[in-house]
Write a protein that holds these residues in place. Structure first.
Motif, mmCIF file in Angstrom:
data_model
loop_
_atom_site.group_PDB
_atom_site.id
_atom_site.type_symbol
_atom_site.label_atom_id
_atom_site.label_comp_id
_atom_site.label_asym_id
_atom_site.label_seq_id
_atom_site.Cartn_x
_atom_site.Cartn_y
_atom_site.Cartn_z
ATOM 1 N N ASN A 251 0.823 -1.073 -0.067
ATOM 2 C CA ASN A 251 0.276 -0.203 -0.249
ATOM 3 C C ASN A 251 0.590 1.280 0.187
ATOM 4 O OD1 ASN A 251 0.846 -0.056 2.609
ATOM 5 N ND2 ASN A 251 -1.120 0.276 3.692
ATOM 6 N N GLN A 252 0.333 2.502 0.117
ATOM 7 C CA GLN A 252 1.033 3.547 0.194
ATOM 8 C C GLN A 252 1.867 3.925 1.148
ATOM 9 O OE1 GLN A 252 0.984 5.203 -3.027
ATOM 10 N NE2 GLN A 252 0.793 3.329 -3.422
ATOM 11 N N VAL A 253 1.742 3.233 2.520
ATOM 12 C CA VAL A 253 3.002 3.844 3.954
ATOM 13 C C VAL A 253 3.966 2.971 3.192
ATOM 14 C CG1 VAL A 253 2.724 3.226 5.646
ATOM 15 C CG2 VAL A 253 0.960 3.529 5.094
ATOM 16 N N GLY A 254 5.116 3.785 3.111
ATOM 17 C CA GLY A 254 6.706 2.849 2.860
ATOM 18 C C GLY A 254 7.058 2.352 3.498
ATOM 19 N N GLY A 255 8.334 2.215 3.950
ATOM 20 C CA GLY A 255 8.798 1.800 4.782
ATOM 21 C C GLY A 255 10.048 0.755 4.275
#
Length: 368
Positions: A251-255
């Motif tokens: 999804n669009q949550v980086g890391g």
């Protein structure tokens, strides 16, 4: 905000705390949802292994290669795409692909369904919680929980989708069953196309990786990295390499970060793209032509969970006595073998005898 990498050295019964956490079956999502403001001590990593002290942080100017597969089967464009994937696999070991053929609706529904699984009430998810590797369906937190020096901030839903005797579709949680099966169907087609390109990049027949058994063992993973109240003291997943070829949807949550030289590079989420990485087996088969690269996930400081969905395409169909190593057709007097052969039991013993960490099997079989 200043980053604090300090940890406490006071003694405590680590195994007792780990067991209590494991037996609660609540996962880190349950800890996060409970509103804790400090993480349990067994999640705290030594300062030297934390991202704030570990090599250089990522720059915004570097990114992994992006490949467009739109004209994959065009005689005019295919040679160029083969060269691009060869360059990416040789120099980065990681790349993103667009126009890969999986409908946007399938991508969205896959992410939504895995989010929905992890958002379920504890008592529903707990029915699937176990530590039984190599079996059907498993929901757990940290598959190396009892082997690791420090736990990491993620939960996982794990489903074997191949070989046939390990498939148990009826056991897949109903909230995501249809979507997991659809994702596997589509992601396999992408993996098969990528394997053909990688083989041709080595001057091999397009079907070589499939012939070796790379489509025979597949594992689906749906990771959740919930909000972490102390992201500077732990990680989402430790630095490691994969075994085969991994196709990742996020999804669009980086890391996610990839190690490149002395730097960690952010893999920025790109809508509609898939992230692909080369595993240790491919590095060994290719005699070092393709590179398996360490990667990690930072602990999530966002209130929105990071969701990632992976399919691992690993070698299957081996006999225990089969030896695996660099392909003879890639060796010559000028390019001698960099690695010795190894067997399935040796690989499994190497993987399951220690925590998830580093380039496990490659280091073990490298000839000096």
């Amino acid at each position: 905000m200043a980053v604090n990498c300090a940890t406490s050295n006071s003694q405590y019964d680590r195994l007792k705390e780990v067991k209590e956490f494991d037996e609660s079956k609540m996962g880190v999502k349950g800890l996060s949802d409970s509103g804790i403001t400090s993480i349990p001590r067994f999640f705290i990593h030594p300062p030297e292994t934390l991202p704030c002290n570990n090599l250089n942080s990522s720059t915004n100017t570097t990114s992994i290669p992006l490949l467009d597969l739109a004209n994959l089967n065009s005689p005019t464009h295919r040679p160029q795409i083969i060269q691009q994937i060869k360059d990416a696999a040789s120099t980065w070991g990681f790349f993103q692909v667009i126009n890969h053929g999986i409908p946007a609706s399938v991508l969205d529904e896959t992410i939504q369904s895995i989010t929905a699984f992890h958002e379920q009430p504890h008592e529903i998810k707990a029915k699937h919680y176990r530590r039984q590797e190599h079996h059907g369906v498993m929901y757990t937190s940290n598959n190396d929980l009892y082997r690791s020096k420090a736990a990491t901030w993620h939960d996982s839903l794990q489903v074997y989708t191949a070989p046939e005797e390990m498939k148990v579709e009826d056991d897949i949680p109903g909230v995501c069953r249809k979507e997991v099966i659809a994702w596997d169907f589509h992601a396999v087609k992408v993996a098969e196309a990528l394997f053909e390109l990688l083989a041709e990049g080595l001057g091999l027949e397009a079907g070589k990786f499939k012939e070796l058994g790379f489509m025979k063992a597949r594992l689906f993973l749906g990771h959740c990295y919930p909000y972490c109240p102390q992201p500077d003291l732990t990680v989402g997943i430790k630095s490691h390499t994969d075994a085969g070829l991994t196709v990742l949807l996020q999804n669009q949550v980086g890391g996610l970060q990839v190690k490149r030289g002395s730097e960690w590079v952010d893999v920025k989420p790109l809508p509609g793209a898939l992230t692909v990485n080369i595993g240790d087996f491919i590095q060994i088969i290719s005699n070092g032509e393709y590179q398996s690269v360490e990667h990690r996930v930072l602990a999530n400081s966002s209130k929105e969970p990071r969701i990632s969905v992976l399919i691992f395409n690993n070698l299957g169909g081996w006999k225990e006595s089969d030896e695996f190593g660099p392909l003879p057709e890639l060796l010559s007097a000028e390019k001698p073998a960099l690695y010795r052969g190894f067997t399935v039991p040796e690989f499994l013993q190497s993987f399951y005898s220690k925590e998830l960490d580093g380039k496990n099997i490659v280091e073990r079989v490298t000839l000096h």
